[in-house]
Scaffold this active site. Structure first.
Site, PDB file in Angstrom:
ATOM      1  N   ASP A 138     -29.751 -25.180  73.903  1.00 20.03           N
ATOM      2  CA  ASP A 138     -30.410 -24.690  72.886  1.00 20.03           C
ATOM      3  C   ASP A 138     -29.646 -23.709  72.380  1.00 20.03           C
ATOM      4  OD1 ASP A 138     -32.035 -25.773  75.053  1.00 20.03           O
ATOM      5  OD2 ASP A 138     -33.894 -24.926  74.032  1.00 20.03           O
ATOM      6  N   ASP A 160     -32.407 -16.458  71.842  1.00 24.22           N
ATOM      7  CA  ASP A 160     -33.199 -17.070  70.813  1.00 24.22           C
ATOM      8  C   ASP A 160     -33.298 -15.834  69.591  1.00 24.22           C
ATOM      9  OD1 ASP A 160     -33.475 -19.600  71.623  1.00 24.22           O
ATOM     10  OD2 ASP A 160     -35.544 -19.202  72.695  1.00 24.22           O
TER      11      ASP A 160
HETATM   12  N1  GLY Z   1     -35.477 -23.971  72.497  1.00 28.29           N
HETATM   13  C1  GLY Z   1     -36.594 -24.247  73.423  1.00 28.29           C
HETATM   14  C2  GLY Z   1     -37.097 -25.429  73.158  1.00 28.29           C
HETATM   15  O1  GLY Z   1     -36.308 -26.351  72.403  1.00 28.29           O
HETATM   16  O2  GLY Z   1     -38.076 -25.961  73.389  1.00 28.29           O
END
Ligand code: GLY
Length: 360
Positions: free
Chosen positions: A154, A93
């Site tokens: 994601d 992330d």
């Molecule tokens: N990236 C984690 C979520 O969308 O909760």
């Protein structure tokens, strides 16, 4: 559709946000407690959402030129610095943390310090690439290595950090890694009907794809709505950076699936497969889908353009008129967000909902 409601909503946001910013500029907000932002600064300094507040500040600075927002954005960016010295605090992330902060700052001001932050984060992200499986490892370990083979949908949203690094350094490695990961997502994460899984598990030694698991949706085989949003928007972003039609088609397939599921009510559930009598909804998914569909509508084939755009407006109109809180004494904007289907975190505010709402 008459778009007066967009201007009305923006005016209300512009009226509300100076007060919210004054009282929150030192925080890493994640959610609100009784309408006041919490602060992850000491409890969770490496949390994946800690750059969204800074990103909102850059969006508002871009829209208004008010220096208050720029100051708050720069505070947020600097506060992320200890993350860069904590390998276990960094994960895939990095894009969510440094694209809306350091990279945004660099694009607006040319700051060399912000450039260095973005490039450090990109190098770390590239280092998570598994050469056998062609995927970027999502999460770190709790000590047993069990996450070495985990990749998630994601991550498509983090790839622009790699595309950016290649564009800036003229070094194709970052780009190559981003493309390999996007190709893997295309191959193993997107189903025949255009929907996507959340989590894919690989053998980290041989690279073999092992299975999909449910993640934040209901379970295996279901369609977690925020994940569908990451796919629509994420494949579109890979198309924008590579001009590869393969990603555009993937984004269109994901969008076709989503558009067919969007209810007349505009309300986006937590999972498109959830029972009809389940009232849980996710305004973050709604905001992300709006952003993704709007971006896609600008580049997709002519025959889809109007349908994607009108669907985005339909969802966004619902958020603007029925889910947004414009009260200056309440810190969050969007109501009725959900973190995941199987936990108690429903019907609350989440910072990235506000970030994508403003963006849309
Ligand atoms: N990236 C984690 C979520 O969308 O909760």
């Amino acid at each position: 559709m008459d778009l007066e409601w967009v201007n009305t909503s923006l005016e209300k946001i512009f009226r509300k946000m100076p007060a919210v910013t004054e009282r929150s500029k030192e925080k890493f907000p994640y959610t609100t407690v009784n309408g006041t932002f919490d602060d992850q600064t000491t409890v969770n300094p490496c949390w994946w959402t800690n750059g969204f507040w800074g990103g909102m500040m850059w969006q508002l600075y871009h829209a208004t030129g008010n220096e208050l927002y720029r100051e708050a954005a720069e505070i947020n960016e600097e506060k992320l610095d200890p993350n860069l010295m904590d390998p276990m605090g960094l994960d895939h992330d990095n894009g969510f943390k440094w694209l809306p902060t350091a990279v945004a700052n660099y694009k607006v001001t040319g700051s060399r310090q912000s450039f260095r932050r973005g490039l450090l984060a990109a190098n770390n992200l590239a280092g998570r690439f598994n050469l056998a499986g062609n995927y970027i490892r999502a999460w770190n370990d709790d000590g047993d290595g069990s996450n070495a083979g985990v990749a998630i949908i994601d991550c498509l949203m983090n790839l622009p950090l790699l595309y950016w690094a290649s564009e800036e350094t003229h070094d194709p490695r970052f780009y190559q890694i981003a493309r390999r990961h996007a190709d893997t997502a295309l191959r193993y994460f997107q189903r025949a009907d255009g929907s996507v899984i959340h989590i894919g598990k690989f053998d980290p030694v041989t690279g073999e794809f092992l299975e999909s698991v449910g993640g934040q949706g209901i379970g295996k085989g279901t369609s977690w709505t925020r994940g569908q949003g990451w796919a629509v928007y994420g494949f579109t972003l890979s198309y924008l950076h590579t001009k590869s039609e393969t990603y555009l088609k993937a984004a269109e397939r994901a969008a076709d699936y989503v558009v067919a599921q969007i209810p007349e009510s505009f309300i986006i559930p937590v999972d498109f497969c959830q029972p009809r009598d389940c009232g849980w909804e996710d305004s973050t998914a709604a905001a992300i889908l709006s952003c993704g569909l709007i971006e896609l509508s600008k580049v997709c084939s002519e025959k889809h353009r109007e349908r994607y755009y009108q669907s985005a407006l339909h969802i966004l109109n619902g958020l603007c008129t029925k889910r947004a809180n414009y009260d200056q004494h309440t810190d969050h904007l969007l109501e009725k967000c959900s973190a995941a289907y199987h936990d108690s975190e429903h019907n609350f505010a989440i910072i990235y909902g506000d970030y994508y709402f403003i963006e849309a």
